[in-house]
Design an enzyme around this catalytic site. Structure first.
Site, PDB file in Angstrom:
ATOM      1  N   CYS A   1       3.389  -5.413  84.064  1.00 28.19           N
ATOM      2  CA  CYS A   1       3.455  -4.292  84.795  1.00 28.19           C
ATOM      3  C   CYS A   1       4.457  -3.406  84.449  1.00 28.19           C
ATOM      4  O   CYS A   1       4.499  -2.175  84.400  1.00 28.19           O
ATOM      5  CB  CYS A   1       3.295  -4.543  86.354  1.00 28.19           C
ATOM      6  SG  CYS A   1       4.716  -5.534  86.984  1.00 28.19           S
TER       7      CYS A   1
ATOM      8  N   ASN B   1      -1.199   2.792  89.282  1.00 27.50           N
ATOM      9  CA  ASN B   1      -1.094   1.496  89.223  1.00 27.50           C
ATOM     10  C   ASN B   1      -1.584   1.155  87.744  1.00 27.50           C
ATOM     11  O   ASN B   1      -1.846   1.900  86.894  1.00 27.50           O
ATOM     12  CB  ASN B   1      -2.034   0.881  90.108  1.00 27.50           C
ATOM     13  CG  ASN B   1      -1.415  -0.755  90.171  1.00 27.50           C
ATOM     14  OD1 ASN B   1      -0.635  -1.040  89.638  1.00 27.50           O
ATOM     15  ND2 ASN B   1      -1.879  -1.209  91.486  1.00 27.50           N
TER      16      ASN B   1
ATOM     17  N   GLN C   1      -3.368  -3.797  82.766  1.00 21.26           N
ATOM     18  CA  GLN C   1      -2.795  -4.960  82.150  1.00 21.26           C
ATOM     19  C   GLN C   1      -3.412  -6.058  82.341  1.00 21.26           C
ATOM     20  O   GLN C   1      -2.901  -6.982  81.695  1.00 21.26           O
ATOM     21  CB  GLN C   1      -1.472  -5.176  83.228  1.00 21.26           C
ATOM     22  CG  GLN C   1      -1.564  -5.635  84.460  1.00 21.26           C
ATOM     23  CD  GLN C   1      -0.418  -5.656  85.349  1.00 21.26           C
ATOM     24  OE1 GLN C   1      -0.188  -4.510  85.825  1.00 21.26           O
ATOM     25  NE2 GLN C   1       0.160  -7.073  85.703  1.00 21.26           N
TER      26      GLN C   1
ATOM     27  N   HIS D   1       6.563  -6.198  91.408  1.00 17.80           N
ATOM     28  CA  HIS D   1       5.464  -5.210  90.649  1.00 17.80           C
ATOM     29  C   HIS D   1       5.970  -3.884  90.535  1.00 17.80           C
ATOM     30  O   HIS D   1       6.952  -3.539  91.359  1.00 17.80           O
ATOM     31  CB  HIS D   1       4.155  -5.137  91.539  1.00 17.80           C
ATOM     32  CG  HIS D   1       2.978  -4.541  90.765  1.00 17.80           C
ATOM     33  ND1 HIS D   1       2.677  -4.809  89.608  1.00 17.80           N
ATOM     34  CD2 HIS D   1       2.174  -3.408  91.128  1.00 17.80           C
ATOM     35  CE1 HIS D   1       1.511  -4.173  89.300  1.00 17.80           C
ATOM     36  NE2 HIS D   1       1.271  -3.542  90.104  1.00 17.80           N
TER      37      HIS D   1
END
Length: 501
Positions: free
Chosen positions: A116, A442, A110, A420
């Site tokens: 996110c 992630n 990102q 997040h």
């Protein structure tokens, strides 16, 4: 009930005697209470930091060998690097005995943006696209959803300013709404709004731009313009009401003016991000599969979503479980004035126990379904190691302090929130079937962690995971009933559950 006393009234002489007796015992009771509280006399009567205090503190600390060592080391070291527990880093490995069998790639990034939640959403959706088309590397366009989200959030903010024009600009609601008014962040229900309204496209059809990867300059300009527009619209509402216009006429005229202002927002956004495909406009996508065989597909963004990414579990048929110990469990919760598409699906959560959330995650992983989840990633975590562990930093041992806030207390005092969103794609279970750690995909690129993957301990899940998204077909039936039953408890706009991941 009524006017009759519930007990006989005592004569005044008796009451006076009781008052005298109470006064006799009061000093002793107060002294006992203060003794229990360990109350002492302050060195600083006016509440300031006195030099007497500083001298006393320094006298004690300077004779403490551990404190002297900490001063030597930490004065020229990052406190987070210096106090990482070796025991924690060795004990928590990137090994999992239950993983989703299909592997996606590449690890997404990102970059310098707060997208996110859109990366987590598209990372979940791409599993089915890649499986159906046998793709080796593939990304859906995060920027496509980012564009439509930002445009709609701009409109949402201006609609709120029209709707609440009767409130003063220094009212807490207006002040909060005008703070981070078009945040990059979002929630699962906002993603559902975007997918159902605009569909989705491959990244090659609407690729990254400079300002999708570095959003702060664009955000700063848009916020300045939107705040100015808000004052224009608020004044128009006040002026029309003063002129005797009806509520319907006022809204109609104000929205016509808003549309002129939104054209300026659209102009800025398309210059910075590019013109996105319309959801009902046909595009052609060409690709290679895992065997380097060329393929092509033509259709609209909405058709693409419904063909490849809405099965077997569509986004609209999934919902959020949260763990918020401040509120009752098995309760539907929403956040006042939080959303992206005006008139769209509201942000809804079903509050439940943490063990139910973990059992749901395990069930989903075993079923081969990736899990969108929201957490407070900045707490007890290390980016380079890709480790989220409550025992990671040795702050308490080093400074002889206690960090004992509960999950509920962190939310109440502003110490923690959902910051997040990521994806769980694996879990390691012990011999009794209890979770030990989780594999986390992630969206920070391949450098952090284990080639972009993080590991999260079960205790960290307990303390800092707030949300998991589950398809109705895989969710506990009683919680599905709560979700579909409506009647949500409404939390104020500034509640930490309204923080956008």
């Amino acid at each position: 009930m009524g006017s009759s006393p519930s007990k006989p009234v005592k004569p005044s002489s008796v009451l006076q005697q009781q008052h005298v007796e109470n006064e006799k015992h009061a000093p002793a009771e107060i002294a006992t209470a203060f003794s229990a509280l360990s109350v002492s006399t302050p060195n600083s009567v006016d509440g300031s930091v006195s030099l007497q205090n500083v001298s006393s503190w320094e006298s004690d600390i300077s004779h403490d060998p551990k404190a002297r060592l900490a001063r030597t080391v930490l004065s020229h070291s990052d406190i987070r690097d210096a106090l990482v527990s070796r025991k924690a880093t060795v004990a928590t490995t990137h090994i999992f005995n239950n993983e989703i069998d299909f592997k996606t790639g590449p690890i997404t990034n990102q970059k310098s943006s707060g997208r996110c939640w859109l990366f987590a959403t598209t990372n979940v959706l791409r599993y089915e696209v890649m499986k159906k088309l046998k793709l080796k590397d593939f990304q859906l366009s995060q920027s496509y959803l980012f564009f439509w989200d930002k445009l709609n959030k701009s409109n949402y903010y201006l609609e709120l300013m029209i709707e609440n024009a009767d409130l003063s600009v220094d009212d807490r609601v207006i002040s909060h709404l005008s703070g981070d008014l078009i945040s990059d962040g979002g929630q699962w229900d906002m993603a559902v709004n975007l997918l159902e309204t605009y569909g989705v496209v491959p990244q090659s059809v609407y690729p990254e731009s400079f300002h999708s990867s570095l959003s702060s300059p664009l955000n700063a300009l848009l916020k300045t313009k939107l705040r100015e527009d808000a004052l224009i619209l608020r004044k128009l509402v006040v002026d029309m009401k003063a002129a005797g216009a009806s509520a319907q006429a006022t809204v109609s005229a104000t929205r016509a003016e808003k549309e002129k202002l939104m054209k300026e927002i659209y102009t800025i956004m398309t210059a910075a991000l590019g013109v996105p495909p319309l959801p009902d406009a046909t595009f052609t996508w060409e690709y290679y599969d895992e065997n380097d065989k060329a393929g092509t597909w033509s259709g609209t963004p909405l058709e693409y979503y419904k063909t490849f990414a809405a099965k077997p579990y569509s986004a609209k048929d999934s919902f959020s479980l949260i763990n918020d110990p401040r509120n009752s469990y098995s309760q539907l919760i929403t956040i006042e004035k939080l959303g992206n598409i005006w008139g769209g699906r509201p942000v809804l959560y079903v509050n439940t126990e943490i063990e139910i959330m973990k059992a749901t995650v395990i069930k989903m992983v075993k079923a081969g379904v990736p899990v969108f989840f929201g957490c407070d990633v900045g707490k007890s975590s290390e980016r380079n190691l890709g480790l989220m562990d409550t025992t990671l930093f040795q702050y308490e041992d080093t400074f002889d302090i206690t960090l004992g806030l509960t999950k509920a207390q962190r939310l109440e005092i502003g110490e923690s929130a959902m910051t997040h969103a990521m994806v769980i794609s694996g879990v390691h279970l012990d011999a009794n079937g209890k979770p030990v750690r989780y594999k986390v995909e992630n969206s920070w690129g391949e450098v952090p962690g284990n080639k972009g993957y993080f590991v999260m301990t079960d205790e960290w899940f307990n303390e800092f995971v707030y949300q998991v998204v589950v398809p109705k077909r895989l969710a506990p039936k009683d919680l599905v009933t709560v979700f579909e039953g409506g009647n949500a408890k409404v939390l104020p706009p500034w509640d930490p559950m309204g923080t956008l991941a």
